[in-house]
Design an enzyme around this catalytic site. Structure first.
Site, short mmCIF file in Angstrom:
data_model
loop_
_atom_site.label_atom_id
_atom_site.label_comp_id
_atom_site.label_asym_id
_atom_site.label_seq_id
_atom_site.Cartn_x
_atom_site.Cartn_y
_atom_site.Cartn_z
N HIS A 141 -8.54 3.30 -0.95
CA HIS A 141 -8.81 4.57 -1.64
C HIS A 141 -9.66 4.38 -2.88
CE1 HIS A 141 -5.53 5.92 0.87
NE2 HIS A 141 -4.70 5.11 0.28
N PRO B 223 -0.90 -0.87 -0.92
CA PRO B 223 -2.27 -1.33 -1.13
C PRO B 223 -3.22 -0.16 -1.31
CG PRO B 223 -1.25 -2.57 0.64
CD PRO B 223 -0.28 -1.47 0.26
N CYS B 224 -4.04 -0.24 -2.35
CA CYS B 224 -4.87 0.92 -2.71
C CYS B 224 -6.36 0.67 -2.55
CB CYS B 224 -4.58 1.35 -4.15
SG CYS B 224 -5.03 0.10 -5.38
N GLU B 225 -6.77 -0.52 -2.08
CA GLU B 225 -8.20 -0.81 -1.99
C GLU B 225 -8.91 0.20 -1.10
OE1 GLU B 225 -5.81 -2.94 -1.57
OE2 GLU B 225 -6.16 -4.76 -2.77
#
Length: 438
Positions: free
Chosen positions: A182, A178-180
């Site tokens: 960053h 999950p990249c939210e």
């Protein structure tokens, strides 16, 4: 220890075949050669061969793969945080392009709808909706005054049956955590978000599975995490005899019609990866929106996939304002009051350009209030089909459930917007294969 020699063992050529009736791609990785032959659709012949190849891929042109030797081995792939399978799809394309056979051994994600799309298109031998935090031991200590500053408190171990059956069998471990946390669109918790810690779970899984090579994809902001998540992950990989390389990829240089930048890390137990050398060899010309989606501008499908979202009267007026004045950025007077003077997102309520790539596609592409998602030639937002093309998915990729049922508009927005473009998977896959010394 394996040999860390750094070199460029990759060579790719793309040329028209006899009479321009086909396009031929030859990919050599460490001397293993594959040939792919594609039949370009009408309207593409005459373009530069590499651009013609990329557009043929997007339009689902018929493709034949052949192995020119000397090997023909299977490459076993495990994909965790797999989503709908964009990363796996691109990596599998790199494997086939090299004349090898991709075997989708394992896929894991907590999203059941995304998993069904993944299974419909890639058919992994095993799949699971398990929470990866409960699947492998991840105990480590951090001391910023010591070098290395992070160490495992015991070698990571697998805890669940699905992963236990994969130990020692995985050639390529893939992950897009999950990249939210960053993302540059997250102005609240970007550098301290709890979701950021999923990234450092990847070396634990790799070590526990004894994976030969690893690909991790994320947003460029991963390198700015306040807790040094990327540095910690790299350190843990290196302490367990992985050679590591990482880079920020500009996807427009891979034939993606979208100004998307992503961070890619490749780790290998065999040899030092060199992602930049691979990128230099497989670089493509940039593709604009007219080339990517112009042929489906007037498609009127019976389902949600080829239909734009419903618009409020206010948004209809905003779109008419842009088209009546041939503008691409909405004037402040037409914006909601909260988006007027001092706003920092001029692309919101914006109209796309035919002669440029799109901006980054997110889960909000169904509405003009979430980004620049107004079609360049039609008074509407882009359709899920157009968004999928812009994300690099070919028409042969089916955004459907296992039984063929269509997805809802919301599900399409989430799955397409969160997907990893296959072109990034292809580039990372070629770099990883080179580091595997196949």
């Amino acid at each position: 220890m394996p040999n860390p020699t750094r070199s460029n063992p990759v060579s790719e050529t793309i040329e028209y075949g006899s009479g321009n009736k086909s396009i031929v791609r030859k990919l050599s990785v460490n001397g293993q050669l594959g040939t792919t032959i594609a039949s370009p659709p009408e309207g593409i012949v005459g373009l530069e061969a590499r651009s013609a190849w990329d557009l043929t891929f997007l339009q689902g042109g018929v493709t034949q793969y052949q192995n020119d030797g000397p090997s023909g081995e299977d490459i076993r792939i495990a994909d965790v945080f797999c989503g709908c399978g964009g990363l796996s799809y691109g990596v599998a394309e790199s494997v086939r392009a090299a004349g090898l056979t991709p075997v989708h051994f394992l896929a894991i994600d907590i999203d059941p709808v995304a998993m069904e799309v993944h299974r419909r298109n890639l058919d992994p031998l095993k799949h699971s909706l398990e929470n990866l935090w409960a699947s492998v031991t991840t105990n480590y200590s951090v001391n910023r005054h010591r070098d290395p500053s992070i160490r495992y408190l015991g070698t990571p171990r697998v805890l669940t049956d699905d992963l236990k059956e994969s130990i020692g069998k995985i050639d390529l471990l893939l992950g897009s955590p999950p990249c939210e946390g960053h993302s540059t669109s997250n102005n609240v918790t970007r550098r301290t978000d709890e979701r950021n810690k999923y990234y450092v779970l990847m070396p634990s899984i790799a070590i526990a599975l004894e994976a030969k090579a690893v690909i991790i994809e994320n947003v460029p902001g991963i390198s700015h995490d306040s807790r040094d998540i990327l540095l910690h992950a790299v350190s843990l990989f290196k302490q367990h005899d992985y050679f590591v390389d990482e880079i920020v990829i500009d996807a427009t240089e891979l034939g993606l019609p979208q100004t998307r930048k992503r961070h890619v890390l490749v780790a290998s137990r065999i040899r030092q990866p060199d992602i930049d050398a691979t990128l230099q060899e497989i670089r493509r010309p940039k593709i604009d929106l007219r080339a990517a989606i112009g042929d489906i501008e007037h498609i009127e499908g019976s389902g949600v996939f080829d239909a734009a979202g419903q618009l409020s009267s206010e948004n209809v007026a905003r779109i008419n304002y842009l088209f009546d004045r041939d503008e691409h950025d909405l004037d402040n007077s037409m914006r909601p009051r909260s988006h007027r003077d001092g706003h920092t997102y001029p692309s919101i309520y914006g109209r796309l350009w035919w002669d440029k790539p799109s901006g980054t596609i997110t889960t909000g592409f169904n509405t003009p209030g979430r980004g620049r998602y107004i079609h360049p030639g039609q008074r509407r937002t882009i359709t899920p089909h157009e968004a999928a093309r812009i994300q690099g998915f070919p028409d042969t990729f089916e955004f459907k459930l296992i039984d063929g049922s269509p997805l809802t508009r919301q599900a399409l927005g989430n799955i397409i917007g969160n997907a990893v473009p296959p072109q990034i998977g292809y580039a990372a896959g070629v770099a990883a294969l080179a580091a595997l010394a196949i």
